[in-house]
Design an enzyme around this catalytic site. Structure first.
Site, PDB file in Angstrom:
ATOM      1  N   LYS A 181      -9.927  65.606  46.222  1.00 44.77           N
ATOM      2  CA  LYS A 181     -10.687  64.363  46.424  1.00 44.77           C
ATOM      3  C   LYS A 181      -9.672  63.303  46.806  1.00 44.77           C
ATOM      4  O   LYS A 181      -8.938  62.782  45.952  1.00 44.77           O
ATOM      5  CB  LYS A 181     -11.396  63.989  45.108  1.00 44.77           C
ATOM      6  CG  LYS A 181     -12.668  63.176  45.245  1.00 44.77           C
ATOM      7  CD  LYS A 181     -12.516  61.836  45.937  1.00 44.77           C
ATOM      8  CE  LYS A 181     -11.938  60.749  45.067  1.00 44.77           C
ATOM      9  NZ  LYS A 181     -11.727  59.482  45.832  1.00 44.77           N
ATOM     10  N   GLY A 235      -2.593  58.412  40.224  1.00 46.32           N
ATOM     11  CA  GLY A 235      -3.233  57.118  40.442  1.00 46.32           C
ATOM     12  C   GLY A 235      -2.911  56.150  39.331  1.00 46.32           C
ATOM     13  O   GLY A 235      -1.906  56.293  38.610  1.00 46.32           O
ATOM     14  N   THR A 239      -7.183  54.433  35.336  1.00 43.21           N
ATOM     15  CA  THR A 239      -8.051  55.531  35.781  1.00 43.21           C
ATOM     16  C   THR A 239      -7.652  56.825  35.071  1.00 43.21           C
ATOM     17  O   THR A 239      -8.516  57.617  34.675  1.00 43.21           O
ATOM     18  CB  THR A 239      -7.951  55.736  37.312  1.00 43.21           C
ATOM     19  OG1 THR A 239      -7.940  54.473  37.962  1.00 43.21           O
ATOM     20  CG2 THR A 239      -9.102  56.568  37.840  1.00 43.21           C
ATOM     21  N   GLY A 240      -6.356  57.012  34.883  1.00 40.12           N
ATOM     22  CA  GLY A 240      -5.867  58.207  34.177  1.00 40.12           C
ATOM     23  C   GLY A 240      -6.447  58.306  32.777  1.00 40.12           C
ATOM     24  O   GLY A 240      -6.797  59.394  32.305  1.00 40.12           O
ATOM     25  N   GLU A 391       1.991  46.487  36.305  1.00 42.09           N
ATOM     26  CA  GLU A 391       2.319  47.046  37.630  1.00 42.09           C
ATOM     27  C   GLU A 391       1.576  46.220  38.690  1.00 42.09           C
ATOM     28  O   GLU A 391       0.348  46.134  38.665  1.00 42.09           O
ATOM     29  CB  GLU A 391       1.874  48.511  37.705  1.00 42.09           C
ATOM     30  CG  GLU A 391       2.292  49.168  39.007  1.00 42.09           C
ATOM     31  CD  GLU A 391       1.743  50.576  39.160  1.00 42.09           C
ATOM     32  OE1 GLU A 391       0.551  50.785  38.879  1.00 42.09           O
ATOM     33  OE2 GLU A 391       2.508  51.461  39.579  1.00 42.09           O
TER      34      GLU A 391
HETATM   35  P1  NAD Z   1      -6.691  54.718  41.570  1.00 41.08           P
HETATM   36  O1  NAD Z   1      -6.536  55.168  40.148  1.00 41.08           O
HETATM   37  O2  NAD Z   1      -7.538  53.546  41.849  1.00 41.08           O
HETATM   38  O3  NAD Z   1      -7.295  55.906  42.457  1.00 41.08           O
HETATM   39  C1  NAD Z   1      -6.677  57.178  42.535  1.00 41.08           C
HETATM   40  C2  NAD Z   1      -7.742  58.209  42.858  1.00 41.08           C
HETATM   41  O4  NAD Z   1      -8.652  58.277  41.767  1.00 41.08           O
HETATM   42  C3  NAD Z   1      -8.579  57.870  44.099  1.00 41.08           C
HETATM   43  O5  NAD Z   1      -8.862  59.060  44.803  1.00 41.08           O
HETATM   44  C4  NAD Z   1      -9.844  57.292  43.482  1.00 41.08           C
HETATM   45  O6  NAD Z   1     -10.966  57.423  44.324  1.00 41.08           O
HETATM   46  C5  NAD Z   1      -9.989  58.135  42.232  1.00 41.08           C
HETATM   47  N1  NAD Z   1     -10.767  57.514  41.157  1.00 41.08           N
HETATM   48  C6  NAD Z   1     -10.974  56.189  40.940  1.00 41.08           C
HETATM   49  N2  NAD Z   1     -11.770  56.014  39.849  1.00 41.08           N
HETATM   50  C7  NAD Z   1     -12.062  57.260  39.371  1.00 41.08           C
HETATM   51  C8  NAD Z   1     -12.815  57.738  38.270  1.00 41.08           C
HETATM   52  N3  NAD Z   1     -13.452  56.920  37.432  1.00 41.08           N
HETATM   53  N4  NAD Z   1     -12.877  59.065  38.072  1.00 41.08           N
HETATM   54  C9  NAD Z   1     -12.222  59.926  38.891  1.00 41.08           C
HETATM   55  N5  NAD Z   1     -11.499  59.527  39.960  1.00 41.08           N
HETATM   56  C10 NAD Z   1     -11.400  58.201  40.192  1.00 41.08           C
HETATM   57  O7  NAD Z   1      -5.205  54.540  42.114  1.00 41.08           O
HETATM   58  P2  NAD Z   1      -4.779  54.019  43.566  1.00 41.08           P
HETATM   59  O8  NAD Z   1      -5.045  52.555  43.610  1.00 41.08           O
HETATM   60  O9  NAD Z   1      -5.352  54.908  44.618  1.00 41.08           O
HETATM   61  O10 NAD Z   1      -3.208  54.298  43.540  1.00 41.08           O
HETATM   62  C11 NAD Z   1      -2.303  53.394  43.006  1.00 41.08           C
HETATM   63  C12 NAD Z   1      -1.852  53.828  41.617  1.00 41.08           C
HETATM   64  O11 NAD Z   1      -1.365  55.156  41.664  1.00 41.08           O
HETATM   65  C13 NAD Z   1      -0.711  52.998  41.078  1.00 41.08           C
HETATM   66  O12 NAD Z   1      -0.934  52.739  39.719  1.00 41.08           O
HETATM   67  C14 NAD Z   1       0.492  53.914  41.233  1.00 41.08           C
HETATM   68  O13 NAD Z   1       1.558  53.625  40.381  1.00 41.08           O
HETATM   69  C15 NAD Z   1      -0.112  55.234  40.986  1.00 41.08           C
HETATM   70  N6  NAD Z   1       0.701  56.295  41.585  1.00 41.08           N
HETATM   71  C16 NAD Z   1       1.416  57.140  40.771  1.00 41.08           C
HETATM   72  C17 NAD Z   1       2.244  58.109  41.330  1.00 41.08           C
HETATM   73  C18 NAD Z   1       3.081  59.044  40.489  1.00 41.08           C
HETATM   74  O14 NAD Z   1       3.580  60.038  41.018  1.00 41.08           O
HETATM   75  N7  NAD Z   1       3.287  58.762  39.202  1.00 41.08           N
HETATM   76  C19 NAD Z   1       2.313  58.219  42.715  1.00 41.08           C
HETATM   77  C20 NAD Z   1       1.571  57.332  43.496  1.00 41.08           C
HETATM   78  C21 NAD Z   1       0.749  56.387  42.920  1.00 41.08           C
END
Ligand code: NAD
Length: 488
Positions: A181, A235, A239-240, A391
């Site tokens: 996804k 992400g 969200t995690g 962040e």
């Molecule tokens: P996000 O959490 O908004 O979204 C990430 C993914 O999760 C997207 O595909 C989104 O559609 C999905 N998502 C959103 N809400 C959800 C839910 N309730 N249930 C399931 N899936 C859901 O993150 P983002 O804005 O796309 O990315 C930025 C974040 O990612 C930053 O916090 C960054 O630090 C982190 N990140 C971490 C790493 C790592 O390796 N540690 C790498 C890149 C980005």
């Protein structure tokens, strides 16, 4: 399969069970170029029913194909994808820049990283070793590594090709079936890579699938499905946390790669000629939209003014422009929403501290069409302020100072995050002491942002759970079984 509409904007479909399929919603999501505001593609705005269909097709393929027990086929499949990505390198890099905004030079690095990762895990697919052990007379234990089953991979928009492949490659190498996804801001690059997967006959139909659409509905459907055995999520930390709750439905395995607030720690014996451009790049690469961004710089007090002056010069020397231009050092932020978030943080920073440079959107001429933001440095911040603790995910560097090693360690670790850190010193004893004391998954000494498929990456504290890359990254996608033999 790509359809050209009358406006010649491509429409991307879901890839389920080896077929290109329209969402049951008959609705599309739009993807825009953040540098120009132009519409670049449509992707399926999928529903929970689409995800259910994908899960069933994936479960069936995992059960009926020989994928999980045929490492040579997995090796051939991943190597073929590496080859196809190499052949399409420049086209994919351009699309990545057009969709995400990063510079074309960064996009080439990202696509090269995908190719390298696929090659590494192609080889690793043939080295998923277990162990055997004599347990007592006539009793042998065989410890077997097996694929987990059906894995959902949920990816972010900031490095949308590499962060998808970073998880897809080990998940497939270990013999799992996968549903991806991608983020809704960057579906095109993900589906274009799936078009290459579709051309490779080594992948059994249904073993690797992609469904585009909103995270809050279809991402959540994956995370809460009892038929999904593992979720690999990259992400935002918030969200995690939601994913963790949803995964409780069937105690599914989780790999979480989350946010960061990583420090670069600069001692007075550092080689500043080397350090300044790397520290600057660590925060301004991808316009700061990178999890391991060096978003805090901790400077020893005696060199504070010199380091700030030189970082300011570096920030002001960057060419911020459309990432497609070969001269571009920094592209736009990914969206209006991200621009608003970064602007809001800078407004807070103006109250909490002193803006050394930047702090505002860039306007005038072509800047007005996109989401360009000035490289920003903020100093004079108290330890509990939001600029230091949250962040921002934008080109904003926060300055802190320290007097000695112990204070540097205390400040570096005073964070909810623990993704990475940089240490700048020519004293080896000091470097070792810092690397042992820092609570982060990666510590770079006299360098930053160097990543390899063979070296583990991941977070301490709220930066994540588990490790990606390397042998540990492969093992995240394996179950461990003890088979016990007793002979007469
Ligand atoms: P996000 O959490 O908004 O979204 C990430 C993914 O999760 C997207 O595909 C989104 O559609 C999905 N998502 C959103 N809400 C959800 C839910 N309730 N249930 C399931 N899936 C859901 O993150 P983002 O804005 O796309 O990315 C930025 C974040 O990612 C930053 O916090 C960054 O630090 C982190 N990140 C971490 C790493 C790592 O390796 N540690 C790498 C890149 C980005």
């Amino acid at each position: 399969m790509e359809i050209i509409t009358s406006k010649e904007v491509p429409v991307y479909y879901n890839y389920i069970g080896g077929e290109w399929i329209e969402s049951l919603s008959k609705e599309l999501i739009e993807s825009y170029n953040p540098a120009t505001g132009e519409l670049i593609s449509y992707a399926q705005n999928s529903t929970v029913e689409d995800v259910t269909q994908a899960i069933d097709a994936t479960c069936q393929s995992f059960k009926e194909s020989d994928w999980s027990v045929n490492p040579k086929k997995r090796y051939e499949a991943l190597l073929s994808l590496a080859q196809k990505m190499s052949e399409n390198m420049e086209r994919l890099a351009r699309l990545l820049t057009i969709e995400q905004g990063k510079t074309i030079r960064e996009s080439r690095v990202e696509i090269s990283g995908c190719i390298d990762t696929l090659k590494y895990f192609a080889g690793a697919a043939r080295a998923v070793f277990g162990r055997s052990i004599q347990l007592e007379p006539k009793n042998f234990g065989v410890i077997v590594k097996e694929p987990i089953g059906v894995v959902g991979i949920i990816s972010p928009w900031n490095w949308p090709a590499l962060l998808m492949i970073r998880e897809l490659a080990p998940a497939l190498a270990a013999g799992n079936a996968v549903i991806v996804k991608p983020a809704s801001l960057t579906p095109s690059i993900a589906v274009e890579i799936f078009k290459l997967i579709d051309e490779i006959s080594y992948f059994p139909k249904g073993i690797v699938n992609i469904v585009t659409g909103p995270g809050s509905s279809i991402g959540a459907a994956l995370a809460s499905s009892k038929k999904i055995d593992m979720i690999s999520f990259t992400g935002d930390t918030s969200t995690g946390k939601k994913i963790m709750e949803m995964a409780a439905s069937n105690i599914k395995k989780l790999a979480l790669e989350l946010g960061g607030k990583s420090p670069n720690i600069v001692f007075d014996d550092a080689d500043l000629d080397k350090a300044i451009p790397i520290i600057g790049r660590s925060i301004f690469i991808s316009a700061g939209q990178i999890c391991m961004a060096g978003s805090r710089v901790l400077i020893q007090e005696s060199i504070k003014d010199e380091v700030i002056d030189r970082l300011k010069d570096y920030a002001e020397s960057l060419r911020v422009e459309n990432g497609l231009l070969e001269t571009s050092d920094m592209g736009p932020l990914v969206s209006q929403n991200q621009l608003d978030i970064v602007q809001e943080y800078c407004d807070i920073g103006r109250q909490e501290g002193t803006i050394i440079t930047g702090g505002h959107r860039l306007t005038g001429g072509d800047y007005n069409k996109g989401f360009f933001f000035a490289p920003t440095i903020i100093s004079d911040l108290e330890s509990d302020c939001r600029i230091l603790r949250e962040e921002i995910f934008g080109p904003v560097l926060a300055v802190q100072t320290f007097s000695n090693e112990d204070e540097a360690l205390r400040i570096a670790n005073d964070s909810d995050f623990g993704l990475s850190a940089g240490v700048w010193t020519t004293n080896l004893n000091r470097a070792m002491k810092m690397s042992q004391g820092i609570k982060a998954g990666t510590v770079w000494i006299n360098t930053y942002n160097k990543n390899f498929p063979e070296a583990e990456f991941g977070g301490y504290k709220q930066s994540g759970l588990g490790r990606t890359r390397g042998i540990d990254g492969l093992m995240e996608y394996c179950e461990t079984k003890h088979v016990h033999l007793e002979i007469d």
